[in-house]
Design a protein around this motif. Structure first.
Motif, short mmCIF file in Angstrom:
data_model
loop_
_atom_site.label_atom_id
_atom_site.label_comp_id
_atom_site.label_asym_id
_atom_site.label_seq_id
_atom_site.Cartn_x
_atom_site.Cartn_y
_atom_site.Cartn_z
N TYR A 81 -48.85 -10.74 12.73
CA TYR A 81 -50.24 -10.30 12.68
C TYR A 81 -50.78 -10.39 11.26
O TYR A 81 -50.26 -9.76 10.33
CB TYR A 81 -50.30 -8.85 13.17
CG TYR A 81 -51.67 -8.29 13.41
CD1 TYR A 81 -52.35 -8.56 14.59
CD2 TYR A 81 -52.28 -7.47 12.46
CE1 TYR A 81 -53.61 -8.03 14.82
CE2 TYR A 81 -53.54 -6.93 12.69
CZ TYR A 81 -54.18 -7.21 13.88
OH TYR A 81 -55.43 -6.66 14.12
N THR A 141 -56.51 -3.32 9.71
CA THR A 141 -55.63 -3.13 8.56
C THR A 141 -56.45 -2.57 7.39
O THR A 141 -56.02 -1.63 6.69
CB THR A 141 -55.01 -4.48 8.13
OG1 THR A 141 -54.63 -5.21 9.28
CG2 THR A 141 -53.84 -4.30 7.20
N GLY A 164 -44.89 -0.45 12.86
CA GLY A 164 -45.52 -1.72 13.27
C GLY A 164 -46.11 -2.39 12.05
O GLY A 164 -47.31 -2.64 11.96
N THR A 165 -45.25 -2.71 11.10
CA THR A 165 -45.73 -3.12 9.77
C THR A 165 -46.33 -4.52 9.72
O THR A 165 -47.10 -4.84 8.83
CB THR A 165 -44.57 -2.98 8.75
OG1 THR A 165 -45.10 -3.04 7.43
CG2 THR A 165 -43.51 -4.07 8.93
N GLY A 166 -45.98 -5.39 10.67
CA GLY A 166 -46.52 -6.76 10.67
C GLY A 166 -46.15 -7.48 9.38
O GLY A 166 -44.97 -7.57 9.01
N LEU A 200 -49.78 -3.06 4.55
CA LEU A 200 -50.01 -1.64 4.26
C LEU A 200 -48.81 -1.01 3.57
O LEU A 200 -48.96 -0.14 2.71
CB LEU A 200 -50.33 -0.89 5.56
CG LEU A 200 -51.67 -1.28 6.19
CD1 LEU A 200 -51.77 -0.76 7.62
CD2 LEU A 200 -52.83 -0.74 5.35
N ASP A 242 -40.69 -2.72 12.29
CA ASP A 242 -41.36 -3.57 13.29
C ASP A 242 -40.33 -4.03 14.32
O ASP A 242 -39.14 -4.17 14.03
CB ASP A 242 -42.02 -4.79 12.64
CG ASP A 242 -43.22 -5.28 13.47
OD1 ASP A 242 -44.37 -5.05 13.04
OD2 ASP A 242 -43.00 -5.87 14.54
N ILE A 243 -40.83 -4.32 15.52
CA ILE A 243 -39.96 -4.77 16.60
C ILE A 243 -39.78 -6.29 16.55
O ILE A 243 -38.89 -6.83 17.19
CB ILE A 243 -40.50 -4.32 17.96
CG1 ILE A 243 -39.39 -4.30 19.00
CG2 ILE A 243 -41.70 -5.18 18.40
CD1 ILE A 243 -39.65 -3.37 20.16
N GLY A 248 -36.83 -2.45 14.71
CA GLY A 248 -36.61 -1.50 15.81
C GLY A 248 -37.89 -1.09 16.48
O GLY A 248 -38.99 -1.54 16.14
N ASP A 249 -37.71 -0.21 17.46
CA ASP A 249 -38.80 0.27 18.30
C ASP A 249 -39.37 1.56 17.72
O ASP A 249 -38.74 2.63 17.79
CB ASP A 249 -38.21 0.51 19.71
CG ASP A 249 -39.27 0.96 20.70
OD1 ASP A 249 -40.47 0.85 20.40
OD2 ASP A 249 -38.88 1.44 21.78
N LEU A 250 -40.54 1.46 17.14
CA LEU A 250 -41.24 2.61 16.55
C LEU A 250 -40.27 3.53 15.78
O LEU A 250 -39.43 3.06 15.03
CB LEU A 250 -42.01 3.36 17.64
CG LEU A 250 -43.15 2.56 18.31
CD1 LEU A 250 -43.87 3.39 19.37
CD2 LEU A 250 -44.17 2.02 17.32
N ASN A 261 -50.88 1.13 12.83
CA ASN A 261 -51.90 0.25 13.40
C ASN A 261 -51.20 -0.44 14.58
O ASN A 261 -50.79 -1.59 14.49
CB ASN A 261 -52.37 -0.77 12.36
CG ASN A 261 -53.39 -1.74 12.94
OD1 ASN A 261 -53.86 -1.57 14.07
ND2 ASN A 261 -53.72 -2.78 12.18
N ARG A 298 -47.64 -9.42 21.52
CA ARG A 298 -46.98 -8.13 21.35
C ARG A 298 -47.61 -7.35 20.18
O ARG A 298 -47.44 -6.14 20.07
CB ARG A 298 -45.49 -8.36 21.08
CG ARG A 298 -44.65 -7.15 21.26
CD ARG A 298 -43.20 -7.47 21.42
NE ARG A 298 -42.68 -8.33 20.36
CZ ARG A 298 -41.41 -8.59 20.16
NH1 ARG A 298 -40.52 -8.08 20.97
NH2 ARG A 298 -41.00 -9.38 19.19
N ALA A 299 -48.33 -8.05 19.31
CA ALA A 299 -48.97 -7.37 18.17
C ALA A 299 -50.27 -6.69 18.58
O ALA A 299 -50.77 -5.85 17.83
CB ALA A 299 -49.23 -8.36 17.03
C1 LIG Z 1 -51.80 -4.67 15.17
S1 LIG Z 1 -50.29 -5.20 14.42
C2 LIG Z 1 -50.43 -4.33 12.85
C3 LIG Z 1 -49.69 -4.99 11.71
C4 LIG Z 1 -49.93 -4.34 10.34
N1 LIG Z 1 -49.50 -2.96 10.33
C5 LIG Z 1 -51.37 -4.42 9.94
O1 LIG Z 1 -52.06 -3.38 9.93
O2 LIG Z 1 -51.83 -5.53 9.63
C6 LIG Z 1 -49.08 -4.28 15.35
C7 LIG Z 1 -47.63 -4.49 14.93
O3 LIG Z 1 -46.80 -3.63 15.72
C8 LIG Z 1 -45.61 -4.31 16.05
N2 LIG Z 1 -45.04 -3.66 17.24
C9 LIG Z 1 -45.37 -3.83 18.54
N3 LIG Z 1 -44.61 -3.04 19.34
C10 LIG Z 1 -43.76 -2.37 18.51
C11 LIG Z 1 -42.73 -1.42 18.72
N4 LIG Z 1 -42.42 -0.98 19.96
N5 LIG Z 1 -42.04 -0.95 17.65
C12 LIG Z 1 -42.34 -1.39 16.40
N6 LIG Z 1 -43.31 -2.29 16.13
C13 LIG Z 1 -44.03 -2.77 17.16
C14 LIG Z 1 -46.04 -5.74 16.25
O4 LIG Z 1 -44.95 -6.63 16.14
C15 LIG Z 1 -47.09 -5.89 15.15
O5 LIG Z 1 -46.48 -6.36 13.96
#
Ligand SMILES: C[S@@+](CC[C@H](N)C(=O)[O-])C[C@H]1O[C@@H](n2cnc3c(N)ncnc32)[C@H](O)[C@@H]1O
Length: 228
Positions: A24, A30, A52-54, A58, A73-74, A98-100, A115, A132-133
Motif C-alpha cells: 500500500y 496515511t 498494518g504498517t504497509g 507512519l 503487517d500480515i 503477523g496478524d494484528l 490504518n 488485502r490492504a
Molecule cells: C490501508 S493499508 C495501510 C498501510 C500503512 N499503515 C499506511 O497508512 O500507509 C493496510 C495494511 O494492513 C495490512 N493488513 C491487512 N490485514 C492485516 C492483518 N490481519 N494483520 C496485520 N496487517 C494487516 C495490509 O497488508 C496493509 O499493509
C-alpha cells in the motif's frame, strides 16, 4: 521485487520511501493519521505500535519523532518494505510479521496507530493479493472491529489508539465498539475527499447495500481512543 520510489509519506517530503508492487502506497488516510500522530506527545520513552504498517511510512515518522516503534503487517512484502524504509531513513524499527496484535504477544504500547483495511467489499471470502490492504468484508469492519476489541490488551494504562477509516464503515459503530472495550473515544479529525478508484469500481454494489446514495465523496475520520 519491482518497486517504485515515492515521497514518504507525502510527495513534497524529501525522505525516501520505497513501495514495492503489492504494498500500500501512502495515501490520504496515511496523511491524516500522520497529522494526528504529530499531535501526540512522543519521547524516547514512548513505545509505538503501527498495526498494518504497509510501507512503514507512519512507523518511520513515529521513530523520527523519537518513539520506539514496532511495526506489524500480515504481508511479507510490507514487512520487507517497512524494514527497508526504516534503514533508508536512518530509523530503527522492530518489524514483525503477523496478524494484528497477535504479532506482539504480551507487549503494551503508549501509542497504537492503525490504518487498517476498511473498504466495504462484496463476498465473504478473505481478500487475497493487494486487495488485502483495503478490502474488509461487506460492512468494511472486518479489521476495524478486531483492532477496537484488542486495543485495551496492547495499550499501556495511559496509552492511546489512533485509528483512521472512512465514514462508510460507520463512525458511530467504532466509537461504540471502543467504548464497549473500555476506552474513551472521540473523533479528532475529519476530511472529505472524492471516492478513489476502488470505491468507484463498486458503486453499484455499494448503492445496492445502501452504503452510498448519490454522493461521490467520502469522509476520512481519525478516531482517538484512550484508556484513562
Ligand atoms: C490501508 S493499508 C495501510 C498501510 C500503512 N499503515 C499506511 O497508512 O500507509 C493496510 C495494511 O494492513 C495490512 N493488513 C491487512 N490485514 C492485516 C492483518 N490481519 N494483520 C496485520 N496487517 C494487516 C495490509 O497488508 C496493509 O499493509
Amino acid at each position: 521485487m519491482p518497486s517504485a520510489t515515492v515521497g514518504c509519506p507525502t510527495p513534497a517530503d524529501p525522505r525516501r520511501c520505497v513501495v514495492p508492487r503489492g504494498v500500500y502506497a501512502p495515501q490520504a488516510d496515511t496523511r491524516r493519521l500522520r497529522r494526528a500522530l504529530h499531535r501526540e506527545p512522543i519521547t524516547d520513552r514512548t513505545h509505538v505500535l503501527d498495526l498494518g504498517t504497509g510501507s512503514g511510512a507512519l512507523a518511520v515518522e513515529a521513530a523520527r519523532l523519537g518513539g520506539r516503534v514496532t511495526a506489524v503487517d500480515i504481508s511479507w512484502r510490507a514487512v520487507a518494505a517497512a524494514w527497508l524504509n526504516g534503514v533508508l531513513n536512518g530509523q530503527s524499527l522492530r518489524v514483525r510479521h503477523g496478524d494484528l496484535a497477535s504479532a506482539v504477544p504480551g507487549r503494551r504500547f503508549h501509542l497504537v496507530l492503525a490504518n487498517p483495511p476498511y473498504v466495504p467489499a462484496p463476498g465473504a471470502a478473505p481478500p487475497r493479493g493487494p486487495a488485502r490492504a483495503w478490502d474488509a468484508g461487506p460492512d468494511g469492519r472486518l479489521l476495524i472491529d478486531r483492532v477496537c476489541d484488542s486495543a485495551p490488551a496492547v495499550l499501556h494504562p495511559t496509552g492511546a489508539l489512533l485509528l483512521v477509516h472512512s465514514h462508510l464503515c460507520g463512525v458511530d459503530a467504532t466509537l461504540a465498539r471502543l467504548t464497549e472495550a473500555g476506552l474513551r473515544a472521540e473523533v479528532v479529525d475529519r476530511t472529505r475527499l472524492p471516492f478513489g478508484p476502488v470505491l468507484r469500481s463498486r458503486l453499484g454494489w455499494l448503492r445496492e447495500r445502501g452504503l452510498v446514495n448519490g454522493e461521490t465523496t467520502e469522509e476520512l475520520v481519525v478516531i482517538r481512543g484512550r484508556r484513562s
